[in-house]
Structures are given as structure tokens and as C-alpha cells.
Design a protein around this motif. Structure first.
Motif, PDB file in Angstrom:
ATOM      1  N   GLY A  36       0.812  -1.216   0.000  1.00 46.32           N
ATOM      2  CA  GLY A  36       0.000   0.000   0.000  1.00 46.32           C
ATOM      3  C   GLY A  36       0.842   1.262   0.000  1.00 46.32           C
ATOM      4  O   GLY A  36       0.504   2.255  -0.655  1.00 46.32           O
ATOM      5  N   GLU A  37       1.941   1.221   0.728  1.00 44.59           N
ATOM      6  CA  GLU A  37       2.844   2.369   0.772  1.00 44.59           C
ATOM      7  C   GLU A  37       3.503   2.592  -0.592  1.00 44.59           C
ATOM      8  O   GLU A  37       3.645   3.728  -1.035  1.00 44.59           O
ATOM      9  N   LEU A  38       3.884   1.512  -1.256  1.00 41.57           N
ATOM     10  CA  LEU A  38       4.434   1.642  -2.611  1.00 41.57           C
ATOM     11  C   LEU A  38       3.439   2.327  -3.533  1.00 41.57           C
ATOM     12  O   LEU A  38       3.799   3.221  -4.297  1.00 41.57           O
ATOM     13  N   ALA A  39       2.183   1.900  -3.466  1.00 39.85           N
ATOM     14  CA  ALA A  39       1.143   2.487  -4.316  1.00 39.85           C
ATOM     15  C   ALA A  39       1.002   3.981  -4.033  1.00 39.85           C
ATOM     16  O   ALA A  39       0.909   4.793  -4.962  1.00 39.85           O
ATOM     17  N   ARG A  40       1.014   4.355  -2.753  1.00 44.15           N
ATOM     18  CA  ARG A  40       0.900   5.772  -2.393  1.00 44.15           C
ATOM     19  C   ARG A  40       2.129   6.561  -2.859  1.00 44.15           C
ATOM     20  O   ARG A  40       2.003   7.663  -3.387  1.00 44.15           O
ATOM     21  N   MET A  41       3.314   5.998  -2.645  1.00 40.02           N
ATOM     22  CA  MET A  41       4.547   6.709  -3.001  1.00 40.02           C
ATOM     23  C   MET A  41       4.636   6.983  -4.499  1.00 40.02           C
ATOM     24  O   MET A  41       5.162   8.016  -4.916  1.00 40.02           O
ATOM     25  N   LEU A  42       4.117   6.061  -5.299  1.00 40.62           N
ATOM     26  CA  LEU A  42       4.202   6.208  -6.756  1.00 40.62           C
ATOM     27  C   LEU A  42       2.893   6.685  -7.375  1.00 40.62           C
ATOM     28  O   LEU A  42       2.795   6.771  -8.602  1.00 40.62           O
ATOM     29  N   ASP A  43       1.920   7.001  -6.515  1.00 37.23           N
ATOM     30  CA  ASP A  43       0.621   7.508  -6.960  1.00 37.23           C
ATOM     31  C   ASP A  43      -0.010   6.579  -8.002  1.00 37.23           C
ATOM     32  O   ASP A  43      -0.368   7.002  -9.112  1.00 37.23           O
ATOM     33  N   VAL A  44      -0.108   5.310  -7.623  1.00 31.66           N
ATOM     34  CA  VAL A  44      -0.666   4.269  -8.477  1.00 31.66           C
ATOM     35  C   VAL A  44      -1.795   3.583  -7.703  1.00 31.66           C
ATOM     36  O   VAL A  44      -1.652   3.347  -6.507  1.00 31.66           O
ATOM     37  N   PRO A  45      -2.916   3.275  -8.333  1.00 31.80           N
ATOM     38  CA  PRO A  45      -3.974   2.543  -7.633  1.00 31.80           C
ATOM     39  C   PRO A  45      -3.426   1.214  -7.090  1.00 31.80           C
ATOM     40  O   PRO A  45      -2.557   0.580  -7.711  1.00 31.80           O
ATOM     41  N   GLN A  46      -3.942   0.804  -5.927  1.00 30.33           N
ATOM     42  CA  GLN A  46      -3.417  -0.399  -5.272  1.00 30.33           C
ATOM     43  C   GLN A  46      -3.541  -1.648  -6.142  1.00 30.33           C
ATOM     44  O   GLN A  46      -2.630  -2.473  -6.172  1.00 30.33           O
ATOM     45  N   ASN A  47      -4.659  -1.791  -6.859  1.00 33.52           N
ATOM     46  CA  ASN A  47      -4.802  -2.994  -7.693  1.00 33.52           C
ATOM     47  C   ASN A  47      -3.805  -2.984  -8.853  1.00 33.52           C
ATOM     48  O   ASN A  47      -3.284  -4.026  -9.245  1.00 33.52           O
ATOM     49  N   THR A  48      -3.499  -1.809  -9.377  1.00 35.40           N
ATOM     50  CA  THR A  48      -2.494  -1.689 -10.440  1.00 35.40           C
ATOM     51  C   THR A  48      -1.112  -2.019  -9.890  1.00 35.40           C
ATOM     52  O   THR A  48      -0.330  -2.738 -10.526  1.00 35.40           O
ATOM     53  N   MET A  49      -0.817  -1.517  -8.687  1.00 32.15           N
ATOM     54  CA  MET A  49       0.480  -1.809  -8.064  1.00 32.15           C
ATOM     55  C   MET A  49       0.609  -3.306  -7.806  1.00 32.15           C
ATOM     56  O   MET A  49       1.686  -3.887  -8.017  1.00 32.15           O
ATOM     57  N   SER A  50      -0.462  -3.952  -7.387  1.00 28.51           N
ATOM     58  CA  SER A  50      -0.420  -5.399  -7.162  1.00 28.51           C
ATOM     59  C   SER A  50      -0.058  -6.142  -8.443  1.00 28.51           C
ATOM     60  O   SER A  50       0.735  -7.097  -8.415  1.00 28.51           O
ATOM     61  N   ALA A  51      -0.610  -5.716  -9.553  1.00 26.48           N
ATOM     62  CA  ALA A  51      -0.296  -6.352 -10.839  1.00 26.48           C
ATOM     63  C   ALA A  51       1.171  -6.128 -11.201  1.00 26.48           C
ATOM     64  O   ALA A  51       1.851  -7.050 -11.671  1.00 26.48           O
ATOM     65  N   HIS A  52       1.675  -4.917 -10.967  1.00 29.44           N
ATOM     66  CA  HIS A  52       3.085  -4.628 -11.253  1.00 29.44           C
ATOM     67  C   HIS A  52       4.005  -5.471 -10.359  1.00 29.44           C
ATOM     68  O   HIS A  52       5.011  -6.008 -10.827  1.00 29.44           O
ATOM     69  N   LEU A  53       3.663  -5.573  -9.089  1.00 30.46           N
ATOM     70  CA  LEU A  53       4.478  -6.358  -8.163  1.00 30.46           C
ATOM     71  C   LEU A  53       4.470  -7.835  -8.532  1.00 30.46           C
ATOM     72  O   LEU A  53       5.492  -8.518  -8.420  1.00 30.46           O
ATOM     73  N   ALA A  54       3.336  -8.329  -8.994  1.00 29.71           N
ATOM     74  CA  ALA A  54       3.257  -9.727  -9.428  1.00 29.71           C
ATOM     75  C   ALA A  54       4.162  -9.964 -10.633  1.00 29.71           C
ATOM     76  O   ALA A  54       4.857 -10.996 -10.714  1.00 29.71           O
ATOM     77  N   THR A  55       4.189  -9.024 -11.556  1.00 29.75           N
ATOM     78  CA  THR A  55       5.056  -9.136 -12.731  1.00 29.75           C
ATOM     79  C   THR A  55       6.525  -9.147 -12.315  1.00 29.75           C
ATOM     80  O   THR A  55       7.313  -9.970 -12.784  1.00 29.75           O
ATOM     81  N   LEU A  56       6.906  -8.242 -11.424  1.00 25.65           N
ATOM     82  CA  LEU A  56       8.285  -8.187 -10.944  1.00 25.65           C
ATOM     83  C   LEU A  56       8.660  -9.439 -10.160  1.00 25.65           C
ATOM     84  O   LEU A  56       9.790  -9.929 -10.255  1.00 25.65           O
ATOM     85  N   SER A  57       7.713  -9.965  -9.426  1.00 27.49           N
ATOM     86  CA  SER A  57       7.951 -11.191  -8.663  1.00 27.49           C
ATOM     87  C   SER A  57       8.174 -12.383  -9.585  1.00 27.49           C
ATOM     88  O   SER A  57       9.121 -13.164  -9.402  1.00 27.49           O
ATOM     89  N   LYS A  63      10.617  -9.897  -4.042  1.00 25.92           N
ATOM     90  CA  LYS A  63      10.092 -10.949  -3.174  1.00 25.92           C
ATOM     91  C   LYS A  63       9.236 -10.294  -2.101  1.00 25.92           C
ATOM     92  O   LYS A  63       9.353  -9.097  -1.843  1.00 25.92           O
ATOM     93  N   SER A  64       8.372 -11.086  -1.508  1.00 17.86           N
ATOM     94  CA  SER A  64       7.463 -10.544  -0.512  1.00 17.86           C
ATOM     95  C   SER A  64       7.414 -11.446   0.704  1.00 17.86           C
ATOM     96  O   SER A  64       7.738 -12.628   0.638  1.00 17.86           O
ATOM     97  N   GLU A  65       7.002 -10.851   1.811  1.00 22.23           N
ATOM     98  CA  GLU A  65       6.772 -11.614   3.042  1.00 22.23           C
ATOM     99  C   GLU A  65       5.642 -10.962   3.813  1.00 22.23           C
ATOM    100  O   GLU A  65       5.473  -9.741   3.782  1.00 22.23           O
ATOM    101  N   ARG A  66       4.875 -11.791   4.454  1.00 28.80           N
ATOM    102  CA  ARG A  66       3.761 -11.280   5.255  1.00 28.80           C
ATOM    103  C   ARG A  66       4.272 -10.924   6.638  1.00 28.80           C
ATOM    104  O   ARG A  66       4.944 -11.700   7.279  1.00 28.80           O
ATOM    105  N   ARG A  67       3.935  -9.722   7.071  1.00 31.56           N
ATOM    106  CA  ARG A  67       4.214  -9.271   8.440  1.00 31.56           C
ATOM    107  C   ARG A  67       2.898  -8.779   9.021  1.00 31.56           C
ATOM    108  O   ARG A  67       2.404  -7.723   8.607  1.00 31.56           O
ATOM    109  N   SER A  68       2.365  -9.555   9.904  1.00 37.95           N
ATOM    110  CA  SER A  68       1.064  -9.251  10.490  1.00 37.95           C
ATOM    111  C   SER A  68       0.037  -9.179   9.360  1.00 37.95           C
ATOM    112  O   SER A  68      -0.147 -10.133   8.626  1.00 37.95           O
ATOM    113  N   ARG A  69      -0.587  -8.024   9.187  1.00 37.23           N
ATOM    114  CA  ARG A  69      -1.607  -7.890   8.148  1.00 37.23           C
ATOM    115  C   ARG A  69      -1.066  -7.262   6.862  1.00 37.23           C
ATOM    116  O   ARG A  69      -1.808  -7.051   5.917  1.00 37.23           O
ATOM    117  N   SER A  70       0.210  -6.959   6.839  1.00 37.34           N
ATOM    118  CA  SER A  70       0.806  -6.307   5.671  1.00 37.34           C
ATOM    119  C   SER A  70       1.668  -7.286   4.884  1.00 37.34           C
ATOM    120  O   SER A  70       2.232  -8.223   5.438  1.00 37.34           O
TER     121      SER A  70
END
Length: 114
Positions: A36-57, A63-70
Motif C-alpha cells: 500500500g505504501e508503494l502504491a501511495r509513493m508512486l501515486d498508483v492505484p493499489q490494484n495496479t500496483m499489485s499487478a506490477h508487483l506480481a510481474t516483478l515477482s 520478493k514478498s513476506e507477510r508481516r502481520s496484516r501487511s
């Protein structure tokens, strides 16, 4: 790294938001950044950022890791190293003298603060 994997990684970085996301994650090492912070920092909708992160992954660059709810995203520096080595492995036909200028620019130089 095989050519097909390198092509996937370069394709992932060939889009401006993904390139900026990757660069931001490299600068944020080792702590990473929540999605969510990435989306805010780059002024991108969260669902769009999720798609970009999936492509990069999928490209082996993030890489990603779950920390609590984030979900915290980090640059996959090993994947980036493999991609970089793929590009320079046959540098200048293997002639070390021809590669020297490139290699000297890749080595970080300390400023007076080091």
C-alpha cells in the motif's frame, strides 16, 4: 541465468512504474516497503500496483513476506545480480582489458564519509 529468464526480467523492467518500483525497493533495502505504501509513493492505484508487483515477482526481481496484516515487498538482489551477471558475463568477448572501464564504473567508490 537462461536467456528466457533474462528476457522476462528485462520485459518486467521495461515499464516505467515497474522500473520505478524496483528502484525504490532497492533503495529501501533491507527493510522493504508495504504494498500500500508503494502504491501511495508512486501515486498508483493499489490494484495496479499489485499487478506490477506480481510481474516483478514472476521475473525474479521482487520478493514478498507477510508481516502481520501487511505484505512487505523487497528487491530480490540475488535475482538482480543474476540478471546483471548474465549481461556482463561475456563482456567484450572475455577480454579483461576491454572490460576494465565498465568494471571500474560498477565498483562503488567511497566518499570522504566512508
Amino acid at each position: 541465468m537462461e536467456s528466457s529468464n533474462a528476457i522476462i526480467a528485462f520485459s518486467a523492467l521495461a515499464q516505467s512504474t515497474r522500473l520505478e518500483t524496483f528502484r525504490l525497493l532497492v533503495k529501501s533495502e533491507p527493510q522493504g516497503v508495504p504494498a500500500g505504501e508503494l502504491a501511495r509513493m508512486l501515486d498508483v492505484p493499489q490494484n495496479t500496483m499489485s499487478a506490477h508487483l506480481a510481474t516483478l515477482s514472476r521475473a525474479g526481481l521482487v520478493k514478498s513476506e507477510r508481516r502481520s496484516r501487511s505484505i512487505i515487498y523487497r528487491a530480490d538482489l540475488e535475482g538482480f545480480e543474476q540478471l546483471t551477471l548474465f549481461m556482463i558475463r561475456d563482456c567484450c568477448g572475455g577480454d579483461a582489458a576491454l572490460c576494465a572501464p565498465l568494471m571500474s564504473r560498477l565498483i562503488p567508490r567511497c566518499s570522504d564519509e566512508c
